[in-house]
Design a protein around this motif. Structure first.
Motif, PDB file in Angstrom:
ATOM      1  N   PHE A 121       0.832  -1.194   0.000  1.00 17.59           N
ATOM      2  CA  PHE A 121       0.000   0.000   0.000  1.00 17.59           C
ATOM      3  C   PHE A 121       0.870   1.248   0.000  1.00 17.59           C
ATOM      4  CE2 PHE A 121       0.799  -1.411   4.284  1.00 17.59           C
ATOM      5  CZ  PHE A 121       1.229  -0.262   4.925  1.00 17.59           C
ATOM      6  N   PHE A 122       0.295   2.328  -0.480  1.00 14.58           N
ATOM      7  CA  PHE A 122       0.947   3.633  -0.431  1.00 14.58           C
ATOM      8  C   PHE A 122      -0.118   4.716  -0.472  1.00 14.58           C
ATOM      9  CE2 PHE A 122       0.754   2.387  -4.882  1.00 14.58           C
ATOM     10  CZ  PHE A 122       0.364   3.546  -5.541  1.00 14.58           C
ATOM     11  N   PRO A 123       0.123   5.884   0.070  1.00 14.25           N
ATOM     12  CA  PRO A 123       1.326   6.282   0.782  1.00 14.25           C
ATOM     13  C   PRO A 123       1.421   5.563   2.124  1.00 14.25           C
ATOM     14  CG  PRO A 123      -0.296   8.050   0.901  1.00 14.25           C
ATOM     15  CD  PRO A 123      -0.871   6.972   0.022  1.00 14.25           C
ATOM     16  N   PRO A 124       2.617   5.110   2.471  1.00 20.05           N
ATOM     17  CA  PRO A 124       2.767   4.300   3.692  1.00 20.05           C
ATOM     18  C   PRO A 124       2.427   5.067   4.967  1.00 20.05           C
ATOM     19  CG  PRO A 124       4.913   4.809   2.734  1.00 20.05           C
ATOM     20  CD  PRO A 124       3.880   5.278   1.765  1.00 20.05           C
ATOM     21  N   GLU A 125       2.639   6.351   4.983  1.00 22.31           N
ATOM     22  CA  GLU A 125       2.395   7.128   6.201  1.00 22.31           C
ATOM     23  C   GLU A 125       0.915   7.160   6.598  1.00 22.31           C
ATOM     24  OE1 GLU A 125       2.632   9.961   2.718  1.00 22.31           O
ATOM     25  OE2 GLU A 125       3.934   8.373   3.477  1.00 22.31           O
ATOM     26  N   ARG A 126       0.006   6.858   5.679  1.00 29.39           N
ATOM     27  CA  ARG A 126      -1.421   6.837   6.019  1.00 29.39           C
ATOM     28  C   ARG A 126      -1.734   5.807   7.089  1.00 29.39           C
ATOM     29  NH1 ARG A 126      -4.341   9.266   1.801  1.00 29.39           N
ATOM     30  NH2 ARG A 126      -3.328  11.263   2.081  1.00 29.39           N
ATOM     31  N   LEU A 127      -0.936   4.726   7.140  1.00 32.97           N
ATOM     32  CA  LEU A 127      -1.220   3.643   8.090  1.00 32.97           C
ATOM     33  C   LEU A 127      -0.212   3.601   9.238  1.00 32.97           C
ATOM     34  CD1 LEU A 127      -2.382   0.844   5.633  1.00 32.97           C
ATOM     35  CD2 LEU A 127      -3.775   2.418   6.983  1.00 32.97           C
ATOM     36  N   VAL A 128       0.465   4.717   9.467  1.00 33.53           N
ATOM     37  CA  VAL A 128       1.401   4.826  10.595  1.00 33.53           C
ATOM     38  C   VAL A 128       0.825   5.852  11.570  1.00 33.53           C
ATOM     39  CG1 VAL A 128       3.737   5.473  11.301  1.00 33.53           C
ATOM     40  CG2 VAL A 128       3.376   4.233   9.167  1.00 33.53           C
ATOM     41  N   ALA A 129       0.429   5.402  12.752  1.00 26.70           N
ATOM     42  CA  ALA A 129      -0.265   6.261  13.709  1.00 26.70           C
ATOM     43  C   ALA A 129       0.546   7.497  14.104  1.00 26.70           C
ATOM     44  CB  ALA A 129      -0.634   5.457  14.953  1.00 26.70           C
ATOM     45  N   GLU A 130       1.862   7.359  14.164  1.00 26.35           N
ATOM     46  CA  GLU A 130       2.690   8.502  14.550  1.00 26.35           C
ATOM     47  C   GLU A 130       2.684   9.593  13.480  1.00 26.35           C
ATOM     48  OE1 GLU A 130       3.807   5.288  14.627  1.00 26.35           O
ATOM     49  OE2 GLU A 130       3.645   5.039  16.800  1.00 26.35           O
TER      50      GLU A 130
ATOM     51  N   ILE B  44       6.925  -0.171  -7.696  1.00 29.65           N
ATOM     52  CA  ILE B  44       6.419   0.453  -6.469  1.00 29.65           C
ATOM     53  C   ILE B  44       7.310   0.094  -5.295  1.00 29.65           C
ATOM     54  CG2 ILE B  44       4.490   0.565  -4.849  1.00 29.65           C
ATOM     55  CD1 ILE B  44       2.622   0.085  -7.267  1.00 29.65           C
ATOM     56  N   ASP B  45       7.683  -1.171  -5.179  1.00 32.03           N
ATOM     57  CA  ASP B  45       8.562  -1.593  -4.092  1.00 32.03           C
ATOM     58  C   ASP B  45       9.921  -0.912  -4.171  1.00 32.03           C
ATOM     59  OD1 ASP B  45       6.626  -3.193  -2.942  1.00 32.03           O
ATOM     60  OD2 ASP B  45       7.382  -5.056  -3.839  1.00 32.03           O
ATOM     61  N   ALA B  46      10.430  -0.688  -5.381  1.00 36.26           N
ATOM     62  CA  ALA B  46      11.718  -0.007  -5.540  1.00 36.26           C
ATOM     63  C   ALA B  46      11.658   1.405  -4.988  1.00 36.26           C
ATOM     64  CB  ALA B  46      12.136   0.020  -7.007  1.00 36.26           C
ATOM     65  N   VAL B  47      10.526   2.052  -5.163  1.00 34.15           N
ATOM     66  CA  VAL B  47      10.369   3.413  -4.659  1.00 34.15           C
ATOM     67  C   VAL B  47      10.128   3.416  -3.151  1.00 34.15           C
ATOM     68  CG1 VAL B  47       8.908   5.473  -4.759  1.00 34.15           C
ATOM     69  CG2 VAL B  47       9.563   4.306  -6.875  1.00 34.15           C
ATOM     70  N   LEU B  48       9.281   2.512  -2.679  1.00 30.26           N
ATOM     71  CA  LEU B  48       8.927   2.492  -1.260  1.00 30.26           C
ATOM     72  C   LEU B  48       9.978   1.835  -0.374  1.00 30.26           C
ATOM     73  CD1 LEU B  48       5.126   1.577  -1.467  1.00 30.26           C
ATOM     74  CD2 LEU B  48       6.159   3.837  -1.132  1.00 30.26           C
ATOM     75  N   GLN B  49      10.711   0.858  -0.918  1.00 31.79           N
ATOM     76  CA  GLN B  49      11.689   0.108  -0.129  1.00 31.79           C
ATOM     77  C   GLN B  49      12.992  -0.016  -0.913  1.00 31.79           C
ATOM     78  OE1 GLN B  49       9.566  -3.540   0.521  1.00 31.79           O
ATOM     79  NE2 GLN B  49       7.836  -2.474   1.382  1.00 31.79           N
ATOM     80  N   PRO B  50      13.680   1.095  -1.143  1.00 31.90           N
ATOM     81  CA  PRO B  50      14.860   1.074  -2.011  1.00 31.90           C
ATOM     82  C   PRO B  50      16.016   0.222  -1.491  1.00 31.90           C
ATOM     83  CG  PRO B  50      14.648   3.186  -0.903  1.00 31.90           C
ATOM     84  CD  PRO B  50      13.396   2.421  -0.613  1.00 31.90           C
ATOM     85  N   ASP B  51      16.058  -0.037  -0.212  1.00 31.79           N
ATOM     86  CA  ASP B  51      17.154  -0.847   0.331  1.00 31.79           C
ATOM     87  C   ASP B  51      17.004  -2.325   0.014  1.00 31.79           C
ATOM     88  OD1 ASP B  51      18.266   1.436   1.394  1.00 31.79           O
ATOM     89  OD2 ASP B  51      17.367   1.144   3.373  1.00 31.79           O
ATOM     90  N   ASP B  52      15.825  -2.729  -0.443  1.00 31.18           N
ATOM     91  CA  ASP B  52      15.548  -4.145  -0.664  1.00 31.18           C
ATOM     92  C   ASP B  52      15.660  -4.594  -2.114  1.00 31.18           C
ATOM     93  OD1 ASP B  52      15.034  -4.290   2.039  1.00 31.18           O
ATOM     94  OD2 ASP B  52      12.864  -4.123   1.809  1.00 31.18           O
ATOM     95  N   CYS B  53      16.111  -3.701  -3.016  1.00 34.96           N
ATOM     96  CA  CYS B  53      16.165  -4.101  -4.418  1.00 34.96           C
ATOM     97  C   CYS B  53      17.193  -3.265  -5.180  1.00 34.96           C
ATOM     98  CB  CYS B  53      14.796  -3.975  -5.069  1.00 34.96           C
ATOM     99  SG  CYS B  53      14.259  -2.279  -5.265  1.00 34.96           S
ATOM    100  N   ASP B  54      17.365  -3.610  -6.440  1.00 28.96           N
ATOM    101  CA  ASP B  54      18.228  -2.852  -7.340  1.00 28.96           C
ATOM    102  C   ASP B  54      17.366  -1.764  -7.984  1.00 28.96           C
ATOM    103  OD1 ASP B  54      19.895  -1.821  -9.293  1.00 28.96           O
ATOM    104  OD2 ASP B  54      20.425  -3.768 -10.143  1.00 28.96           O
TER     105      ASP B  54
END
Length: 131
Positions: free
Chosen positions: A56-65, A90-100
């Motif tokens: 899902f995105f934007p990820p901050e929508r589901l983060v209470a803080e 989408i994963d490359a943009v949201l989780q760049p540390d996990d992919c090329d």
């Protein structure tokens, strides 16, 4: 209980919409059987989507803080994390540390198969065959 059983309505809708759909926090809250949105409900929505193989995105929508006053009309985009081209980008943009990231984003908008990795070529062929 399978992963699909944890959020059957939104998972089915997402797949029926071609792997990408938009939902309100109210719809997601209702699917989990809650009456109000709150910090724990947001966390459970996020965890349920992940457990169901959805992102899902934007990820901050589901983060209470970050979403200190969630409202039922707020929306999130939900996508199937199936390893397909859309999910990889989408994963490359949201989780760049996990992919090329470079390899995934270089594919966007290109019709030149020479820049694709062998796996990306096979994925594109599968997409065409399954269309």
């Amino acid at each position: 209980m399978s992963d699909m059983d944890t959020a059957p309505g939104i998972a089915a809708r997402c797949r029926a919409d071609g792997g990408l759909t938009q939902a309100t926090l109210g719809e997601l809250r209702d699917e989990l059987g809650y009456r109000k949105l709150g910090r724990w409900v947001l966390a459970e929505i996020a965890e349920t989507l992940r457990a169901t193989g959805l992102g899902f995105f934007p990820p901050e929508r589901l983060v209470a803080e970050l979403n200190t006053e969630p409202r039922q009309w707020q929306t999130v985009w939900i996508y199937v994390r199936d390893g397909g081209p859309r999910a990889r980008v989408i994963d490359a943009v949201l989780q760049p540390d996990d992919c090329d990231v470079r390899a995934e984003l270089d594919v966007i908008g290109t019709n030149n198969p020479a820049v694709l990795t062998p796996q990306q070529r096979l994925d594109r062929i599968r997409d065409i065959v399954n269309a």
